[in-house]
Design an enzyme around this catalytic site. Sequence first.
Site, short mmCIF file in Angstrom:
data_model
loop_
_atom_site.label_atom_id
_atom_site.label_comp_id
_atom_site.label_asym_id
_atom_site.label_seq_id
_atom_site.Cartn_x
_atom_site.Cartn_y
_atom_site.Cartn_z
N ARG A 76 -37.09 60.01 -59.64
CA ARG A 76 -37.59 59.51 -60.91
C ARG A 76 -38.31 58.19 -60.66
NH1 ARG A 76 -37.25 63.81 -62.82
NH2 ARG A 76 -36.12 64.50 -64.66
N GLU A 99 -45.97 57.82 -66.67
CA GLU A 99 -46.54 59.17 -66.44
C GLU A 99 -47.22 59.63 -67.72
OE1 GLU A 99 -43.61 61.92 -64.94
OE2 GLU A 99 -43.09 60.63 -63.26
N HIS A 129 -46.03 64.60 -60.57
CA HIS A 129 -44.69 65.13 -60.93
C HIS A 129 -44.66 66.66 -60.80
CE1 HIS A 129 -40.85 64.03 -63.37
NE2 HIS A 129 -40.62 65.06 -62.56
#
Length: 320
Positions: free
Chosen positions: A223, A252, A271
Amino acid sequence: MLRECCEIELHESKEYPPSREELIKKIRDKDALLCLLTDKIDAEVMDAAPNLKVISTYSVGFDHIDIPEATKRGIYVTHTPGVLTDAVAEFTVGLILAVTRRIVEADKIIRSGQWDKPWNPYFLTGPELKGKTIGLIGLGRIGVATAKRLSSFEVKILYYDLERRWDVETVLPNMQFADIDTVLSESDIVSIHVPLTKDTYHLINEEKLKKMKKTAYLINTARGPVVDTEALVKALREGWIAGAALDVFEQEPLPPTHPLTKFDNVVLAPHIASATIEARQRMAELAARNLIAVLKGEMPPALVNKEVLKIRPLEKVKMI
Ligand code: DGY
């Protein structure tokens, strides 16, 4: 799977993820929510949904859900562990090779017409993995799967976790347990595999980055907020480390103007560590199975908040 037993309201609008207002409006009369890691599910959202019995997230990470608030309200929270482990481990190995062997940089050089000289012994060289020390911060399912794959490169693996994993050390004798500072200071590559919690937020900060070797690389597929981005940019700018490969970010989507995009020794991915066709299919199925199980009054395959069983015992809900 869901349509067979539930009435569904699917968020299909172009606005994605759904706005907070829309989520709060739509969730009011729902018994169950199947959400993504981009949906922040906190007390306000749960308060808007008095009938909510289960929050099933299509992700292994559940840092976007306020677990104590869900438990207090008797809401079951489920996730998708196990089914994306191999995909993330494979991608981690890919990122390690991409950044150390400069694969992305090499591709860019050809496409931009900069491969204009004959073969040269020093062109785009990078470190070999064999004989190096890899540091794993976190040795859960994904950490172990990554260690197994990396072991075939004949590396030594140092790992840090809250508990020593004798079971893994027995199978992989190249693994050694160490404190976090030793892992950081002795490893040539440090890969992060911890969940995001209040204890792991900015775990890799300026002080920790300064402990790493100048020749070492940082890999993050866990993360974004586990790493202090500002400190990482400083570390790259001032050469405290040799490079980084990142799949997750504090912000993000990462804007193309972000300082991290300016370094040739940084590999960036949006991601996608779990983005194999197989893993995404299994995640969808597990998220659906979790949700249906709770509505049927059965134990879901992957429950996050086990304490909820005492607050609101499982009970069948009327379904179609
Ligand atoms: C997860 O599941 O938590 C990943 O970050 C996305 O697959």
